[in-house]
Design an enzyme around this catalytic site. Structure first.
Site, mmCIF file in Angstrom:
data_model
loop_
_atom_site.group_PDB
_atom_site.id
_atom_site.type_symbol
_atom_site.label_atom_id
_atom_site.label_comp_id
_atom_site.label_asym_id
_atom_site.label_seq_id
_atom_site.Cartn_x
_atom_site.Cartn_y
_atom_site.Cartn_z
ATOM 1 N N LYS A 197 21.906 27.252 39.457
ATOM 2 C CA LYS A 197 22.064 28.488 40.248
ATOM 3 C C LYS A 197 20.727 28.876 40.884
ATOM 4 C CE LYS A 197 25.352 30.716 40.507
ATOM 5 N NZ LYS A 197 26.481 30.639 41.474
ATOM 6 N N THR A 204 23.151 34.779 39.711
ATOM 7 C CA THR A 204 23.342 35.320 38.357
ATOM 8 C C THR A 204 22.013 35.802 37.782
ATOM 9 O OG1 THR A 204 23.804 34.645 36.075
ATOM 10 C CG2 THR A 204 23.216 32.887 37.580
ATOM 11 N N ASP A 205 22.077 36.758 36.877
ATOM 12 C CA ASP A 205 20.838 37.207 36.216
ATOM 13 C C ASP A 205 20.276 36.122 35.306
ATOM 14 O OD1 ASP A 205 22.652 37.312 34.093
ATOM 15 O OD2 ASP A 205 22.157 39.362 33.496
ATOM 16 N N GLU A 206 21.091 35.073 35.015
ATOM 17 C CA GLU A 206 20.599 34.011 34.123
ATOM 18 C C GLU A 206 19.457 33.220 34.739
ATOM 19 O OE1 GLU A 206 23.236 31.532 31.966
ATOM 20 O OE2 GLU A 206 24.615 33.155 31.532
ATOM 21 N N TYR A 228 23.160 25.006 33.803
ATOM 22 C CA TYR A 228 23.897 25.943 34.675
ATOM 23 C C TYR A 228 22.930 26.863 35.416
ATOM 24 C CZ TYR A 228 26.108 30.367 35.912
ATOM 25 O OH TYR A 228 26.479 31.514 36.588
HETATM 26 P P1 NAD Z 1 34.989 30.809 37.425
HETATM 27 O O1 NAD Z 1 34.595 29.593 36.695
HETATM 28 O O2 NAD Z 1 36.037 31.709 36.853
HETATM 29 O O3 NAD Z 1 35.444 30.441 38.907
HETATM 30 C C1 NAD Z 1 34.796 29.465 39.674
HETATM 31 C C2 NAD Z 1 35.760 29.015 40.762
HETATM 32 O O4 NAD Z 1 35.085 28.048 41.584
HETATM 33 C C3 NAD Z 1 37.031 28.341 40.226
HETATM 34 O O5 NAD Z 1 38.159 28.845 40.883
HETATM 35 C C4 NAD Z 1 36.819 26.865 40.552
HETATM 36 O O6 NAD Z 1 38.027 26.163 40.804
HETATM 37 C C5 NAD Z 1 35.959 26.966 41.801
HETATM 38 N N1 NAD Z 1 35.166 25.747 42.037
HETATM 39 C C6 NAD Z 1 34.429 25.066 41.132
HETATM 40 N N2 NAD Z 1 33.877 23.985 41.710
HETATM 41 C C7 NAD Z 1 34.237 24.014 43.015
HETATM 42 C C8 NAD Z 1 33.974 23.180 44.126
HETATM 43 N N3 NAD Z 1 33.209 22.078 44.015
HETATM 44 N N4 NAD Z 1 34.510 23.508 45.319
HETATM 45 C C9 NAD Z 1 35.291 24.608 45.447
HETATM 46 N N5 NAD Z 1 35.593 25.417 44.432
HETATM 47 C C10 NAD Z 1 35.065 25.134 43.223
HETATM 48 O O7 NAD Z 1 33.635 31.606 37.643
HETATM 49 P P2 NAD Z 1 33.369 33.171 37.796
HETATM 50 O O8 NAD Z 1 33.060 33.718 36.461
HETATM 51 O O9 NAD Z 1 34.430 33.777 38.624
HETATM 52 O O10 NAD Z 1 32.003 33.112 38.608
HETATM 53 C C11 NAD Z 1 32.005 33.128 40.039
HETATM 54 C C12 NAD Z 1 30.574 33.089 40.528
HETATM 55 O O11 NAD Z 1 29.865 34.200 40.001
HETATM 56 C C13 NAD Z 1 29.800 31.861 40.095
HETATM 57 O O12 NAD Z 1 28.978 31.472 41.179
HETATM 58 C C14 NAD Z 1 28.956 32.323 38.918
HETATM 59 O O13 NAD Z 1 27.767 31.586 38.843
HETATM 60 C C15 NAD Z 1 28.687 33.772 39.325
HETATM 61 N N6 NAD Z 1 28.465 34.725 38.233
HETATM 62 C C16 NAD Z 1 29.381 34.863 37.232
HETATM 63 C C17 NAD Z 1 29.181 35.842 36.269
HETATM 64 C C18 NAD Z 1 30.156 36.060 35.141
HETATM 65 O O14 NAD Z 1 29.879 36.839 34.236
HETATM 66 N N7 NAD Z 1 31.321 35.433 35.139
HETATM 67 C C19 NAD Z 1 28.045 36.668 36.315
HETATM 68 C C20 NAD Z 1 27.119 36.467 37.344
HETATM 69 C C21 NAD Z 1 27.355 35.510 38.312
HETATM 70 O O1 DAU Z 2 24.735 36.613 32.833
HETATM 71 C C1 DAU Z 2 25.638 36.132 33.766
HETATM 72 C C2 DAU Z 2 26.328 34.892 33.239
HETATM 73 O O2 DAU Z 2 27.230 35.328 32.222
HETATM 74 C C3 DAU Z 2 27.061 34.101 34.299
HETATM 75 O O3 DAU Z 2 26.124 33.608 35.222
HETATM 76 C C4 DAU Z 2 27.868 32.954 33.689
HETATM 77 O O4 DAU Z 2 28.639 32.309 34.688
HETATM 78 C C5 DAU Z 2 28.785 33.514 32.636
HETATM 79 O O5 DAU Z 2 29.468 32.457 31.996
HETATM 80 C C6 DAU Z 2 28.001 34.334 31.614
HETATM 81 O O6 DAU Z 2 27.158 33.467 30.811
HETATM 82 P P1 DAU Z 2 27.017 33.681 29.229
HETATM 83 O O7 DAU Z 2 26.588 32.415 28.626
HETATM 84 O O8 DAU Z 2 26.233 34.904 28.925
HETATM 85 O O9 DAU Z 2 28.573 34.007 28.892
HETATM 86 P P2 DAU Z 2 29.529 33.535 27.704
HETATM 87 O O10 DAU Z 2 30.771 34.368 27.807
HETATM 88 O O11 DAU Z 2 29.680 32.058 27.652
HETATM 89 O O12 DAU Z 2 28.736 33.982 26.419
HETATM 90 C C7 DAU Z 2 28.358 35.332 26.201
HETATM 91 C C8 DAU Z 2 27.544 35.393 24.931
HETATM 92 O O13 DAU Z 2 28.434 35.135 23.826
HETATM 93 C C9 DAU Z 2 26.474 34.352 24.829
HETATM 94 O O14 DAU Z 2 25.365 34.894 24.122
HETATM 95 C C10 DAU Z 2 27.089 33.222 24.004
HETATM 96 C C11 DAU Z 2 28.020 33.983 23.082
HETATM 97 N N1 DAU Z 2 29.248 33.272 22.687
HETATM 98 C C12 DAU Z 2 30.015 32.718 23.672
HETATM 99 C C13 DAU Z 2 31.172 32.055 23.352
HETATM 100 C C14 DAU Z 2 32.028 31.415 24.451
HETATM 101 C C15 DAU Z 2 29.631 33.221 21.343
HETATM 102 O O15 DAU Z 2 28.941 33.756 20.472
HETATM 103 N N2 DAU Z 2 30.797 32.574 21.040
HETATM 104 C C16 DAU Z 2 31.580 31.969 21.980
HETATM 105 O O16 DAU Z 2 32.638 31.356 21.625
#
Ligand code: NAD
Ligand code: DAU
Length: 349
Positions: free
Chosen positions: A169, A140-142, A165
């Site tokens: 990562k 992730t970019d985080e 988190y």
């Molecule tokens: P998500 O939370 O929707 O999905 C995660 C999945 O992993 C779920 O299906 C969960 O059941 C499974 N899981 C959790 N723990 C597990 C374990 N111990 N063994 C097997 N499966 C397990 O997450 P997402 O948003 O789809 O993110 C997927 C990946 O992409 C993650 O690695 C996250 O860090 C990365 N990522 C997400 C974003 C985003 O914006 N959502 C951006 C950048 C990177």
């Molecule tokens: O940048 C990539 C990441 O983006 C991934 O690695 C993470 O898995 C994914 O969850 C996401 O992280 P963020 O913390 O950026 O996403 P989130 O949707 O939780 O929040 C987006 C922004 O909105 C953040 O600045 C927090 C804010 N927020 C979030 C929630 C849930 C609010 O203001 N109100 C809310 O209720």
């Protein structure tokens, strides 16, 4: 026929990726594994559950026995590790599971991949021979932390994770690269910005705001709402991972950004206006501890080296995304009511 193991396949990005890959590579066998935590929803893959090229195993990536059994049964060509605890707010309240799943779970997968890779003819004696399995870690970019004004993260930017988190990562990235350097296992890593699109669990900003708007519930905005995220359509992310898997350079890291920086409050207002609701629903709440102010991802490397570009504009992508949630209110309601958990408890025990 190539065999691709996708972990976390029932989550948001993993399920979109499995559908994308089955469509793009109809000759691939895809093994999906998922622990089915609260974020894993098998209904996300209902449309392909009878596809003969797809198999599903309920497995926790921390369960070494089970992961080794899967690797013993299938000869895996590619591993894409999406499985993770992914929500920053949960990591602040309960960091333990983030460290065990995201770091130790990744290590279990790396060990299993390494063992299979070593057994491949050639790799046993010659560490420069790279065949057998490729391991792609979804990061992730985080991991880069908060960006200063005008700054964009490149693959060389220092890792400065802010939350449990993002620290977990960053840890997983380092372990994956250490396995490449120490044992020779072929590894690539991608670091994507914030994804949006269908099937996203409604704890994340965009689906949460859409669904709360639909139900006329308050819209929680953290702090002043001026934090910036760089939004990327999930299908553009999936296409990038496919390209890295097939053309990426072993040992390399690729950023995948949306080139689309938006303040949270602007996204919230855009959703309110698209759904014809009132801004009075906005509810400013206490800020997230350690909240990163801005993310900005430089994708020059993947664009110039692999020819990746985005297909989705944010304006159209967000409208389509809102329509998807409106057209899939059954899926939404089963999550909101908790019924989605009963669905998989009866299917998978
Ligand atoms: P998500 O939370 O929707 O999905 C995660 C999945 O992993 C779920 O299906 C969960 O059941 C499974 N899981 C959790 N723990 C597990 C374990 N111990 N063994 C097997 N499966 C397990 O997450 P997402 O948003 O789809 O993110 C997927 C990946 O992409 C993650 O690695 C996250 O860090 C990365 N990522 C997400 C974003 C985003 O914006 N959502 C951006 C950048 C990177
Ligand atoms: O940048 C990539 C990441 O983006 C991934 O690695 C993470 O898995 C994914 O969850 C996401 O992280 P963020 O913390 O950026 O996403 P989130 O949707 O939780 O929040 C987006 C922004 O909105 C953040 O600045 C927090 C804010 N927020 C979030 C929630 C849930 C609010 O203001 N109100 C809310 O209720």
């Amino acid at each position: 026929m190539k065999t691709l193991l996708v972990t976390g396949g029932c989550g948001f990005i993993g399920s979109n990726f499995i559908r994308y890959m089955l469509d793009k590579h109809p000759d691939y066998m895809i093994i999906g594994i998922d622990a089915l935590t609260y974020a894993g929803n098998p209904e996300n893959l209902k449309s392909i559950e009878d596809n003969p090229n797809y198999r599903f195993f309920r497995a926790d990536i921390r369960n070494r026995n089970m992961i080794e059994q899967i690797f013993a049964f299938y000869t895996i060509d590619y591993v894409v590790n999406f499985a993770a605890e992914s929500h920053v707010d949960r990591s602040i309240k309960e960091p333990d599971v983030f460290l065990t799943t995201n770091i130790l779970g990744t290590q279990v997968l790396l060990d299993a991949a390494k063992r299979q890779w070593r057994l491949h003819p050639g790799n046993k004696y010659d560490r420069s021979y790279r065949d057998g399995v490729r391991f792609h870690q979804i990061s992730t970019d985080e991991v880069y932390g908060s960006a200063d004004d005008g700054e964009k993260f490149t693959e060389e930017s220092p890792l400065r994770p802010s939350s449990p988190y993002s620290a977990s990562k960053a840890g997983a990235d380092m372990v994956a690269m250490a396995y490449r350097r120490t044992y020779g296992l072929p590894v690539t890593i991608s670091r994507s910005s914030n994804n949006y699109g269908p099937y996203q669990f409604p704890e994340k900003l965009i689906p949460l705001i859409i669904i709360n708007c639909i139900y006329d519930r308050p819209l929680p905005v953290y702090g002043d709402g001026l934090q910036i995220r760089d939004w990327l359509h999930v299908n553009d992310h999936c296409r990038a991972v496919d390209m890295i898997l097939h053309s990426g350079k072993d040992g390399d890291i690729y950023n995948i950004g949306g080139d689309n920086e938006k303040a949270n409050i602007d996204i919230v207002k855009q959703i309110i206006h698209t759904l014809g609701k009132s801004e009075e629903l906005i509810n400013y709440v206490e800020d997230r501890p350690g909240h990163d102010r801005r993310y900005a991802t430089d994708s020059t490397k993947i664009e110039t080296q692999l020819g990746w570009s985005r297909n989705h504009s944010f304006e159209q992508g967000l409208e389509e995304c809102i329509s998807w949630y409106l057209n899939n209110m059954g899926w939404v309601k089963r999550i909101v009511s908790g019924e989605y958990r009963r669905y998989f408890e009866t299917m998978y025990g």
